[in-house]
Design a protein around this motif. Structure first.
Motif, mmCIF file in Angstrom:
data_model
loop_
_atom_site.group_PDB
_atom_site.id
_atom_site.type_symbol
_atom_site.label_atom_id
_atom_site.label_comp_id
_atom_site.label_asym_id
_atom_site.label_seq_id
_atom_site.Cartn_x
_atom_site.Cartn_y
_atom_site.Cartn_z
ATOM 1 N N TYR A 96 0.854 -1.188 0.000
ATOM 2 C CA TYR A 96 0.000 0.000 0.000
ATOM 3 C C TYR A 96 0.884 1.231 0.000
ATOM 4 N N GLU A 97 0.419 2.264 -0.675
ATOM 5 C CA GLU A 97 1.162 3.511 -0.694
ATOM 6 C C GLU A 97 0.936 4.240 0.621
ATOM 7 N N GLY A 98 2.040 4.610 1.286
ATOM 8 C CA GLY A 98 1.946 5.329 2.549
ATOM 9 C C GLY A 98 2.129 6.818 2.375
ATOM 10 N N MET A 99 3.044 7.210 1.477
ATOM 11 C CA MET A 99 3.310 8.634 1.273
ATOM 12 C C MET A 99 3.897 8.826 -0.114
ATOM 13 N N ARG A 100 3.638 9.992 -0.678
ATOM 14 C CA ARG A 100 4.137 10.327 -2.008
ATOM 15 C C ARG A 100 4.653 11.756 -1.987
ATOM 16 N N ILE A 101 5.799 11.962 -2.614
ATOM 17 C CA ILE A 101 6.315 13.309 -2.864
ATOM 18 C C ILE A 101 6.314 13.472 -4.374
ATOM 19 N N LEU A 161 1.326 20.004 1.630
ATOM 20 C CA LEU A 161 1.112 18.836 2.467
ATOM 21 C C LEU A 161 -0.374 18.540 2.495
ATOM 22 N N GLU A 162 -0.746 17.387 2.003
ATOM 23 C CA GLU A 162 -2.148 16.982 1.985
ATOM 24 C C GLU A 162 -2.258 15.622 2.668
ATOM 25 N N VAL A 163 -3.069 15.575 3.726
ATOM 26 C CA VAL A 163 -3.276 14.356 4.472
ATOM 27 C C VAL A 163 -4.753 13.971 4.353
ATOM 28 N N VAL A 164 -4.991 12.758 3.905
ATOM 29 C CA VAL A 164 -6.357 12.265 3.741
ATOM 30 C C VAL A 164 -6.481 11.000 4.593
ATOM 31 N N GLU A 165 -7.397 11.055 5.550
ATOM 32 C CA GLU A 165 -7.641 9.886 6.397
ATOM 33 C C GLU A 165 -8.552 8.918 5.670
ATOM 34 N N ALA A 166 -8.106 7.676 5.529
ATOM 35 C CA ALA A 166 -8.843 6.698 4.738
ATOM 36 C C ALA A 166 -10.208 6.381 5.364
ATOM 37 N N ASN A 225 6.770 15.312 -8.178
ATOM 38 C CA ASN A 225 7.851 16.065 -8.807
ATOM 39 C C ASN A 225 7.623 17.575 -8.708
ATOM 40 N N ALA A 226 6.429 18.002 -8.270
ATOM 41 C CA ALA A 226 6.152 19.420 -8.018
ATOM 42 C C ALA A 226 6.484 19.798 -6.575
ATOM 43 N N GLY A 227 6.860 18.812 -5.732
ATOM 44 C CA GLY A 227 7.225 19.094 -4.349
ATOM 45 C C GLY A 227 6.092 18.932 -3.356
ATOM 46 N N ASN A 228 4.901 18.524 -3.808
ATOM 47 C CA ASN A 228 3.780 18.311 -2.893
ATOM 48 C C ASN A 228 3.916 16.944 -2.222
ATOM 49 N N VAL A 229 3.513 16.901 -0.944
ATOM 50 C CA VAL A 229 3.586 15.671 -0.165
ATOM 51 C C VAL A 229 2.166 15.198 0.103
ATOM 52 N N GLY A 230 1.924 13.927 -0.171
ATOM 53 C CA GLY A 230 0.602 13.372 0.076
ATOM 54 C C GLY A 230 0.679 12.150 0.965
ATOM 55 N N ILE A 231 -0.154 12.141 2.003
ATOM 56 C CA ILE A 231 -0.301 10.974 2.867
ATOM 57 C C ILE A 231 -1.760 10.578 2.774
ATOM 58 N N GLY A 232 -2.010 9.374 2.294
ATOM 59 C CA GLY A 232 -3.384 8.920 2.099
ATOM 60 C C GLY A 232 -3.975 9.367 0.780
ATOM 61 N N THR A 233 -3.173 9.988 -0.070
ATOM 62 C CA THR A 233 -3.620 10.408 -1.396
ATOM 63 C C THR A 233 -2.481 10.216 -2.388
#
Length: 172
Positions: free
Chosen positions: A141-146, A163-168, A148-156
């Motif tokens: 499962y994907e836990g986190m993504r950075i 920084l975008e965090v999405v609770e599943a 190439n534009a520098g945005n960090v996603g957790i749950g997305t």
């Protein structure tokens, strides 16, 4: 000419044609009180150098140097692929025949019981997105993504802000 016992040669031995060794105990033994060498010298760059590993006449693996190239390969002949490539000058490739870094791996790298270290204030460089995944024992499962534009996603997988965090599944 056939020999029924050992033959000692105390000078250079030149053989024109194939040499077959059928002794299952020793094969070819290079024994020297100094440096021992096995040298393959091809006629020109139009030919390859090969050391082949066979089972019952079927070539399984080979170490070979391609005629005009500055590469040495370890090849899986059953699958027709070069598994490891050594480039003159020091680069090593796994899954690629033309490594451009000291170690280039095309494919996954797996460690069952080890860590990945980056020393001397160096970083991890990604071409495209950098994705961190985890395994729950049966699936990844994907836990986190950075991105190439520098945005960090957790749950997305497509963060739109820094920084975008999405609770599943909310627990409250």
């Amino acid at each position: 000419m056939k020999f029924k016992s050992d033959v000692d040669v105390e000078a250079a031995l030149a053989v024109s044609g194939a040499v077959t060794v059928t002794d299952s105990a020793f094969g070819v033994n290079v024994n020297s009180s100094g440096n021992a060498s096995l040298r393959l010298d091809r006629g020109s760059t139009s030919y390859d150098n090969n050391i082949m590993f066979s089972t019952a006449g079927d070539i399984k693996f080979r170490i070979w140097q391609d005629g005009n190239a500055d590469y040495l390969y370890i090849r899986d002949d059953d699958n027709g692929t070069n598994m490891v490539t050594f480039k003159k000058g020091g680069n090593v490739g796994i899954g690629t025949t033309s490594p451009v870094q000291p170690l280039q791996v095309n494919g996954n790298i797996y460690s069952s019981d080890g860590d990945f270290y980056v020393n001397a204030n160096r970083g991890i460089k990604a071409v495209g997105n950098l994705v961190f995944s985890y395994n729950d024992g049966s699936s990844y499962y994907e836990g986190m993504r950075i991105t190439n534009a520098g945005n960090v996603g957790i749950g997305t997988t497509s963060p739109d802000v820094r920084l975008e965090v999405v609770e599943a599944s909310p627990t409250n």
